[in-house]
Each structure stands twice: as C-alpha cells, then as structure tokens.
Design a protein around this motif. Structure first.
Motif, PDB file in Angstrom:
ATOM      1  N   GLN A  49      -7.304  13.483  23.766  1.00 55.96           N
ATOM      2  CA  GLN A  49      -7.491  12.262  24.839  1.00 55.96           C
ATOM      3  C   GLN A  49      -9.388  11.454  25.001  1.00 55.96           C
ATOM      4  O   GLN A  49      -9.397  10.706  24.330  1.00 55.96           O
ATOM      5  CB  GLN A  49      -7.267  12.080  26.181  1.00 55.96           C
ATOM      6  CG  GLN A  49      -5.475  11.915  26.762  1.00 55.96           C
ATOM      7  CD  GLN A  49      -4.553  10.861  25.935  1.00 55.96           C
ATOM      8  OE1 GLN A  49      -5.253   9.820  26.188  1.00 55.96           O
ATOM      9  NE2 GLN A  49      -4.172  11.364  25.595  1.00 55.96           N
ATOM     10  N   ALA A  53      -7.687   9.892  20.849  1.00 59.53           N
ATOM     11  CA  ALA A  53      -7.052   9.452  20.994  1.00 59.53           C
ATOM     12  C   ALA A  53      -8.022   7.584  20.820  1.00 59.53           C
ATOM     13  O   ALA A  53      -7.113   6.666  19.674  1.00 59.53           O
ATOM     14  CB  ALA A  53      -7.127   8.972  22.063  1.00 59.53           C
ATOM     15  N   VAL A  58      -2.938   6.961  21.876  1.00 60.21           N
ATOM     16  CA  VAL A  58      -2.843   7.495  23.401  1.00 60.21           C
ATOM     17  C   VAL A  58      -1.996   8.002  23.544  1.00 60.21           C
ATOM     18  O   VAL A  58      -1.617   9.494  23.610  1.00 60.21           O
ATOM     19  CB  VAL A  58      -3.276   6.557  24.895  1.00 60.21           C
ATOM     20  CG1 VAL A  58      -2.879   6.939  26.125  1.00 60.21           C
ATOM     21  CG2 VAL A  58      -5.133   6.330  24.307  1.00 60.21           C
TER      22      VAL A  58
END
Length: 160
Positions: A49, A53, A58
């Motif tokens: 993340q 991402a 995500v």
C-alpha cells in the motif's frame, strides 16, 4: 576397524550438516514469499500500500491499458491480481523485479517507470510484498506459480 572408522566419518558428517544448518538459521536465511504466512502477508500488504499501490492499484488492478505502450513507449503498470501475468513468473524473477527494477531482467534498451526498491525496502519487505500479492491469487494460480518457482532457473548461455 573399518566399520568403526566409517561410523565415525558418518557421525562427523552429521555434525557438519547440523552446524551448517545452525549457521544458516543464525545468519537469518532470507524468508520465502509464503502466502500462507499471516505475519509476512500483513507486512507485505502494508508495504504494498505504501510503495506499490499508487501505480499497481490498491486492489492490484494495474493501470488501464497495461498491455499497450504509452506515448513515451513505456508500458503502464501491470496488474498483480489473477487477471495479470505476475503468477506466470517464478519467485526468483518477481523478487529481482522488485529489488532491482524490471529493466534488470529485460532486454538492453528496455525502459520502465518502475524503480528498483533495494535502497528503500529490506529484503524481508520485498519478500513480504510478493507473499501478499500471491495471497490474493486463486488457489489454481498459486499452485501453478509454485510449480514454476520450483523449476531450476535457466542459466544464461555463455557469450561466444
């Protein structure tokens, strides 16, 4: 007398194996990207993340049109979910791509927007990212990728 000597030799060999194994454990042999290791997957999700991402999505969906080059000739970031091709690569290649960037494994002249993360992430974090990604794949994809990873790496042929 030979039997006793052979027994001593076998015993010394066993001691050597145990010592070598103990040293490998003490050195902290790098972990495998195991999608069943909950702690590793949790670290990988957090690291993904934070570092991945923004380009790979995500939900690991990649950038739109990831198969077609952008105007600058570079490919958009591919997905890492089951819709992509990440699971077609052995662990060794996936780890190298994250560590060194994809250009390190590509033909000369290949350019990528993805940097290598060896300066930003520890080896454990890199392994954890791959474990997290693998944990999201369906079982069939994980099994296939595990078989690919278990095959011996092809060695580069010597230059002539």
């Amino acid at each position: 007398m030979r039997v006793r000597g052979a027994g001593w030799l076998v015993g010394m060999g066993a001691v050597a194996v145990l010592l070598y194994g103990g040293l490998a454990i003490m050195r902290g042999a790098p972990p495998r990207p195991d999608p069943g290791d909950a702690a590793l997957v949790a670290l990988g999700k957090q690291t993904y993340q934070q570092y991945c991402a923004s380009c790979h999505g995500v939900a690991l969906e990649g950038q739109p049109g990831w198969r077609k080059p952008k105007p600058d000739g570079r490919l958009p970031a591919p997905p890492h979910n089951a819709e992509g091709h990440t699971w077609h690569h052995p662990d060794e290649q996936l780890l190298a791509m994250v560590r060194d960037g994809p250009a390190a494994l590509a033909p000369p002249g290949y350019e990528s927007d993805m940097p290598g993360f060896s300066g930003a992430l520890s080896e454990r974090e890199i392994v954890a990212v791959i474990a997290f990604i693998k944990s999201t794949w369906p079982l069939a994809a994980r099994e296939r990728q595990a078989r690919i990873s278990a095959q011996p790496s092809p060695r580069p042929s010597p230059e002539k």
